[in-house]
Design an enzyme around this catalytic site. Structure first.
Site, PDB file in Angstrom:
ATOM      1  N   ASN A  10       0.876  -1.174   0.000  1.00  0.00           N
ATOM      2  CA  ASN A  10       0.000   0.000   0.000  1.00  0.00           C
ATOM      3  C   ASN A  10       0.910   1.220   0.000  1.00  0.00           C
ATOM      4  O   ASN A  10       1.480   1.572   1.024  1.00  0.00           O
ATOM      5  CB  ASN A  10      -0.892  -0.025   1.257  1.00  0.00           C
ATOM      6  CG  ASN A  10      -1.691   1.263   1.419  1.00  0.00           C
ATOM      7  OD1 ASN A  10      -1.800   2.058   0.493  1.00  0.00           O
ATOM      8  ND2 ASN A  10      -2.260   1.452   2.612  1.00  0.00           N
ATOM      9  N   LYS A  12       0.137   4.261  -0.357  1.00  0.00           N
ATOM     10  CA  LYS A  12      -0.479   5.480   0.191  1.00  0.00           C
ATOM     11  C   LYS A  12      -0.209   6.654  -0.763  1.00  0.00           C
ATOM     12  O   LYS A  12      -0.167   6.455  -1.971  1.00  0.00           O
ATOM     13  CB  LYS A  12       0.017   5.748   1.613  1.00  0.00           C
ATOM     14  CG  LYS A  12      -0.125   4.488   2.485  1.00  0.00           C
ATOM     15  CD  LYS A  12       0.094   4.721   3.934  1.00  0.00           C
ATOM     16  CE  LYS A  12      -0.080   3.393   4.693  1.00  0.00           C
ATOM     17  NZ  LYS A  12      -0.004   3.544   6.142  1.00  0.00           N
ATOM     18  N   HIS A  92      -9.534   1.673   4.738  1.00  0.00           N
ATOM     19  CA  HIS A  92      -8.269   1.795   5.467  1.00  0.00           C
ATOM     20  C   HIS A  92      -8.469   2.731   6.658  1.00  0.00           C
ATOM     21  O   HIS A  92      -9.249   3.691   6.573  1.00  0.00           O
ATOM     22  CB  HIS A  92      -7.178   2.320   4.524  1.00  0.00           C
ATOM     23  CG  HIS A  92      -5.816   2.251   5.136  1.00  0.00           C
ATOM     24  ND1 HIS A  92      -5.358   3.199   6.012  1.00  0.00           N
ATOM     25  CD2 HIS A  92      -4.835   1.327   5.013  1.00  0.00           C
ATOM     26  CE1 HIS A  92      -4.132   2.858   6.402  1.00  0.00           C
ATOM     27  NE2 HIS A  92      -3.794   1.735   5.809  1.00  0.00           N
ATOM     28  N   GLU A  94      -6.795   5.093   7.717  1.00  0.00           N
ATOM     29  CA  GLU A  94      -6.566   6.515   7.393  1.00  0.00           C
ATOM     30  C   GLU A  94      -7.791   7.117   6.713  1.00  0.00           C
ATOM     31  O   GLU A  94      -8.094   8.297   6.913  1.00  0.00           O
ATOM     32  CB  GLU A  94      -5.309   6.650   6.509  1.00  0.00           C
ATOM     33  CG  GLU A  94      -4.044   6.389   7.333  1.00  0.00           C
ATOM     34  CD  GLU A  94      -2.884   5.788   6.559  1.00  0.00           C
ATOM     35  OE1 GLU A  94      -2.879   5.822   5.314  1.00  0.00           O
ATOM     36  OE2 GLU A  94      -1.963   5.249   7.219  1.00  0.00           O
ATOM     37  N   GLU A 164      -5.515  -4.551  10.610  1.00  0.00           N
ATOM     38  CA  GLU A 164      -4.447  -3.575  10.814  1.00  0.00           C
ATOM     39  C   GLU A 164      -4.695  -2.844  12.131  1.00  0.00           C
ATOM     40  O   GLU A 164      -5.483  -1.885  12.170  1.00  0.00           O
ATOM     41  CB  GLU A 164      -4.433  -2.555   9.669  1.00  0.00           C
ATOM     42  CG  GLU A 164      -4.169  -3.168   8.315  1.00  0.00           C
ATOM     43  CD  GLU A 164      -3.611  -2.153   7.330  1.00  0.00           C
ATOM     44  OE1 GLU A 164      -2.504  -2.394   6.829  1.00  0.00           O
ATOM     45  OE2 GLU A 164      -4.247  -1.119   7.094  1.00  0.00           O
ATOM     46  N   GLY A 170       2.548   2.450  10.626  1.00  0.00           N
ATOM     47  CA  GLY A 170       3.529   3.515  10.432  1.00  0.00           C
ATOM     48  C   GLY A 170       4.260   3.912  11.708  1.00  0.00           C
ATOM     49  O   GLY A 170       4.967   4.917  11.729  1.00  0.00           O
ATOM     50  N   SER A 202       3.349  -2.010  10.176  1.00  0.00           N
ATOM     51  CA  SER A 202       4.796  -2.118  10.353  1.00  0.00           C
ATOM     52  C   SER A 202       5.350  -3.503  10.022  1.00  0.00           C
ATOM     53  O   SER A 202       6.323  -3.943  10.627  1.00  0.00           O
ATOM     54  CB  SER A 202       5.211  -1.685  11.761  1.00  0.00           C
ATOM     55  OG  SER A 202       4.865  -0.317  11.969  1.00  0.00           O
ATOM     56  N   GLY A 223       2.821  -1.039   4.142  1.00  0.00           N
ATOM     57  CA  GLY A 223       2.943   0.359   3.753  1.00  0.00           C
ATOM     58  C   GLY A 223       4.400   0.712   3.468  1.00  0.00           C
ATOM     59  O   GLY A 223       4.922   0.485   2.375  1.00  0.00           O
ATOM     60  N   GLY A 224       5.061   1.285   4.466  1.00  0.00           N
ATOM     61  CA  GLY A 224       6.423   1.797   4.294  1.00  0.00           C
ATOM     62  C   GLY A 224       7.374   0.820   3.626  1.00  0.00           C
ATOM     63  O   GLY A 224       8.155   1.194   2.740  1.00  0.00           O
TER      64      GLY A 224
HETATM   65  P1  PGA Z   1       2.837   0.410   7.493  1.00  0.00           P
HETATM   66  O1  PGA Z   1       1.366   0.660   6.855  1.00  0.00           O
HETATM   67  O2  PGA Z   1       3.314  -0.905   6.950  1.00  0.00           O
HETATM   68  O3  PGA Z   1       3.654   1.561   7.009  1.00  0.00           O
HETATM   69  O4  PGA Z   1       2.664   0.371   8.969  1.00  0.00           O
HETATM   70  C1  PGA Z   1       0.469  -0.396   6.688  1.00  0.00           C
HETATM   71  C2  PGA Z   1      -0.847   0.117   6.168  1.00  0.00           C
HETATM   72  O5  PGA Z   1      -1.299   1.174   6.618  1.00  0.00           O
HETATM   73  O6  PGA Z   1      -1.480  -0.511   5.291  1.00  0.00           O
END
Ligand code: PGA
Length: 243
Positions: A10, A12, A92, A94, A164, A170, A202, A223-224
């Site tokens: 993802n 983002k 999600h 967010e 999640e 994050g 994470s 994500g990251g």
């Molecule tokens: P993250 O994000 O791996 O950076 O924690 C995961 C996500 O929000 O899908």
């Protein structure tokens, strides 16, 4: 039951068209019968991603719940379908937190995605205060039921869930493999055995193996660690090693 792993990135609001071209210049997804790789990129990068994806599936991160019409700035399921997108992230944390998406909106989006043959990745998860209060199962159970309770049997089978925990997104703080497995088993008890449940929060090259080894963890929403070709590929390779 052996469910194929789904290793989903993802991005983002990161990586426009030029960076997407560069990413796919350095990334190739292996083709494996039990490990699928997917990258959910920004709308404006879909074309570049789709042109260079090879064995990697390409997904979007959001869609609108109406078919078309006067919804300035929005993107419809049929537009995504026309482009060749196969998956779309829905609900999600967010989007729930910053854009006011409720379970009712999330349900409409999931249904619209399914209507157009897109696989929705339904995100659920508790915030830190809810975990501290021991309310995580109540919260996540309600989020799952609000959507799955309104889907037909066929629609349920075509949906992917991503657990999640919001406190792990994050932040560098991951749920322990045991915490992840406990919640995944709880979600599993409410959905058909074939439905894949991804862990997100994470996940990275160092912790992927421990998380993906859990019996009810069927992949990751990353994500990251999905922004760099080598790191994402190493998580995909970890899943392949486990098969
Ligand atoms: P993250 O994000 O791996 O950076 O924690 C995961 C996500 O929000 O899908």
């Amino acid at each position: 039951m052996r469910r194929p792993y789904l290793i989903a990135g993802n991005w983002k609001m990161n990586q426009g068209p030029a960076q997407t071209e560069a990413f796919f210049g350095a990334f190739s997804a292996p083709s494996h019968p039990e490990v699928e790789a997917l990258l959910c990129v920004p709308f404006v990068s879909l074309q570049q991603a789709l042109a260079k994806a090879g064995a990697c599936r390409i997904g979007a991160q959001n869609l609108h719940f109406e078919e078309n019409g006067a919804y300035t700035g929005e993107i419809s399921a049929s537009m995504l379908q026309e482009m060749g997108v196969t998956h779309v992230i829905v609900g999600h944390s967010e989007r729930r937190q910053y854009f006011g998406e409720t379970d009712a909106i999330v349900l409409r989006k999931v249904k619209k995605a399914l209507e157009h043959g897109l696989t929705p990745i339904l995100c659920v998860g508790e915030v830190l205060a809810e975990r501290k209060a021991g309310a995580q199962e109540r919260v996540v159970g309600a989020q799952v039921d609000a959507v799955f309770g309104a889907l037909s049997a066929a629609e349920r089978m075509a949906t992917v869930i991503a657990y999640e925990p919001v406190w792990a997104i994050g932040t560098g703080e991951t749920a322990t493999p045991e915490q992840a497995q406990a919640m995944h088993a709880f979600i599993r008890s409410r959905v058909p055995a074939e439905v894949r449940i991804l862990y997100g929060g994470s996940m990275n090259a160092a912790n992927a193996e421990a998380l993906l080894s859990q019996p009810d963890v069927d992949g990751g929403l990353i994500g990251g660690a999905s922004l760099k070709p080598d790191t994402f590929r190493s998580i995909v390779d970890t899943a392949i090693r486990l098969r």
